[in-house]
Design an enzyme around this catalytic site. Sequence first.
Site, short mmCIF file in Angstrom:
data_model
loop_
_atom_site.label_atom_id
_atom_site.label_comp_id
_atom_site.label_asym_id
_atom_site.label_seq_id
_atom_site.Cartn_x
_atom_site.Cartn_y
_atom_site.Cartn_z
N LYS A 1 0.86 -1.18 0.00
CA LYS A 1 0.00 0.00 0.00
C LYS A 1 0.90 1.22 0.00
CE LYS A 1 -4.45 1.21 0.52
NZ LYS A 1 -5.68 0.58 0.08
N GLY B 1 -20.60 7.20 5.14
CA GLY B 1 -19.73 7.58 4.02
C GLY B 1 -20.42 7.34 2.69
N GLY C 1 -19.23 8.11 -0.41
CA GLY C 1 -18.24 8.34 -1.46
C GLY C 1 -18.44 7.37 -2.60
N VAL D 1 -17.71 4.23 -3.11
CA VAL D 1 -18.28 2.92 -2.79
C VAL D 1 -19.64 3.07 -2.11
CG1 VAL D 1 -17.95 0.74 -1.58
CG2 VAL D 1 -15.98 1.92 -2.54
P1 NAI Z 1 -14.26 8.03 -0.98
O1 NAI Z 1 -13.19 8.97 -0.58
O2 NAI Z 1 -14.84 8.13 -2.34
O3 NAI Z 1 -15.48 8.14 0.04
C1 NAI Z 1 -15.36 8.31 1.40
C2 NAI Z 1 -16.56 9.13 1.87
O4 NAI Z 1 -16.57 9.16 3.29
C3 NAI Z 1 -16.56 10.57 1.37
O5 NAI Z 1 -17.82 10.91 0.85
C4 NAI Z 1 -16.24 11.37 2.66
O6 NAI Z 1 -16.82 12.66 2.65
C5 NAI Z 1 -16.84 10.48 3.72
N1 NAI Z 1 -16.29 10.65 5.05
C6 NAI Z 1 -15.01 10.89 5.43
N2 NAI Z 1 -14.90 10.95 6.76
C7 NAI Z 1 -16.14 10.72 7.25
C8 NAI Z 1 -16.68 10.62 8.56
N3 NAI Z 1 -15.93 10.81 9.64
N4 NAI Z 1 -18.00 10.35 8.69
C9 NAI Z 1 -18.78 10.17 7.61
N5 NAI Z 1 -18.32 10.25 6.35
C10 NAI Z 1 -17.03 10.53 6.17
O7 NAI Z 1 -13.70 6.57 -0.70
P2 NAI Z 1 -14.20 5.18 -1.27
O8 NAI Z 1 -13.40 4.83 -2.45
O9 NAI Z 1 -15.67 5.19 -1.39
O10 NAI Z 1 -13.76 4.18 -0.12
C11 NAI Z 1 -14.49 4.11 1.11
C12 NAI Z 1 -13.78 3.13 2.04
O11 NAI Z 1 -13.72 1.85 1.43
C13 NAI Z 1 -12.33 3.49 2.38
O12 NAI Z 1 -12.07 3.10 3.71
C14 NAI Z 1 -11.53 2.65 1.43
O13 NAI Z 1 -10.24 2.36 1.93
C15 NAI Z 1 -12.38 1.40 1.36
N6 NAI Z 1 -12.20 0.63 0.15
C16 NAI Z 1 -12.44 1.20 -1.08
C17 NAI Z 1 -12.25 0.46 -2.22
C18 NAI Z 1 -12.56 1.03 -3.58
O14 NAI Z 1 -12.60 0.27 -4.55
N7 NAI Z 1 -12.79 2.32 -3.69
C19 NAI Z 1 -11.76 -0.93 -2.17
C20 NAI Z 1 -11.62 -1.46 -0.82
C21 NAI Z 1 -11.81 -0.68 0.28
#
Ligand code: NAI
Length: 346
Positions: free
Chosen positions: A78, A175, A177, A179
């Site tokens: 990572k 969250g 985002g 996903v």
């Molecule tokens: P992203 O950055 O697109 O979304 C994260 C979301 O969480 C954002 O909308 C942000 O505003 C929100 N957020 C941040 N802090 C927060 C809090 N304290 N309370 C509520 N919301 C909060 O990230 P993504 O890609 O959606 O990933 C989400 C999680 O899944 C991460 O932990 C990532 O490591 C994990 N993950 C993602 C993968 C992928 O394919 N994108 C694969 C495997 C794991």
Amino acid sequence: AAKLDAFDNHERVWHGRDEERGLNAIVAIHNTVLGPGLGGTRVWPHETFEAGLTDVLRLSRGMTFKSAVAGMDFGGGKALIIANSKTDKTPALLEAYAEMLMALNGQYFTGEDVGFTVADADFLRKRTPNVTGTTVGGSGNPSPVTAHGVFLGIKAALKHRGIATLDGVHVAVQGLGSVGWTLCQKLHAEGARLSVTDIDAARMEEAQKVFKATPVALDAILKVEADVFAPCALGGVLSAENIPMLGAKIVAGAANNPLVRHEDARLMMERGVLYAPDYVINAGGLLNVAAELAPGGYDREATMAKVAKIPETLADIFARAEAQKRPTNDIAAELAFERINAARRD
Ligand code: NAI
């Protein structure tokens, strides 16, 4: 626990610093017994180097487990660029990072993570082959595939609890985002009721409109008396302090390392909370990007067939955990060790 510790040592950790171009990056390779390190690049403005180092070491270790349980021939790795993805991620910084990746000679392949987009992957791909999740002859954004795997995993957890349909099931999503949003789309389409939270107010408003979701304050999402709590923001959200307040009876989401401490999964078990181990349920994205590195190139159908096995693996873990009265994440770790140790003996 002794066995777990045997995997705690990272094989290599690099610190890349280029002050002129603003790069302050760490690449951590945890274990390469099954293959080269594969895992995304996170761009996050950690306040201290130590906080960033802890984050990336935990994440790279998790990738070893994720690849092993998903049956992939990759190891754990990572990267972290300590920077604000909105303000600091300049082309010059990414150029410097591409040079760092090239210097690692194919020991590490990267892709998207929080703060690192498909556009960034495409930018790097023009400079180094050690990047996946690109649109340049690749598979693009892995997030929808991750969301699909999490969706199937939630259904597997419900099924284990004797619930056969999502209709009327209440899911609390933390969250919204890449996903979390796609997950909400899938859950909503099958009749689930959603409670949501995000630090981004616009996302919250949109979710209310699109999914008729109930908005919840940031610190209240954990307490929502939902059927499922789906952590899809950052890690470290579940601890010995707040597990007693969990309102849901199932924890199943995308976030890596949602538990502050691995051992605290026992507290969930004791509360009757079924926990879908993070690296098992969120492996879809990794399966998708890894497929780009297969000899014949990316094959969507074959990849989705592998993602469809995530609920099977979870069902097996749930059954074993129940039979042995052990936390699900111990069973998942055991599956990973079995594969890695078998490869060591070959
Ligand atoms: P992203 O950055 O697109 O979304 C994260 C979301 O969480 C954002 O909308 C942000 O505003 C929100 N957020 C941040 N802090 C927060 C809090 N304290 N309370 C509520 N919301 C909060 O990230 P993504 O890609 O959606 O990933 C989400 C999680 O899944 C991460 O932990 C990532 O490591 C994990 N993950 C993602 C993968 C992928 O394919 N994108 C694969 C495997 C794991």
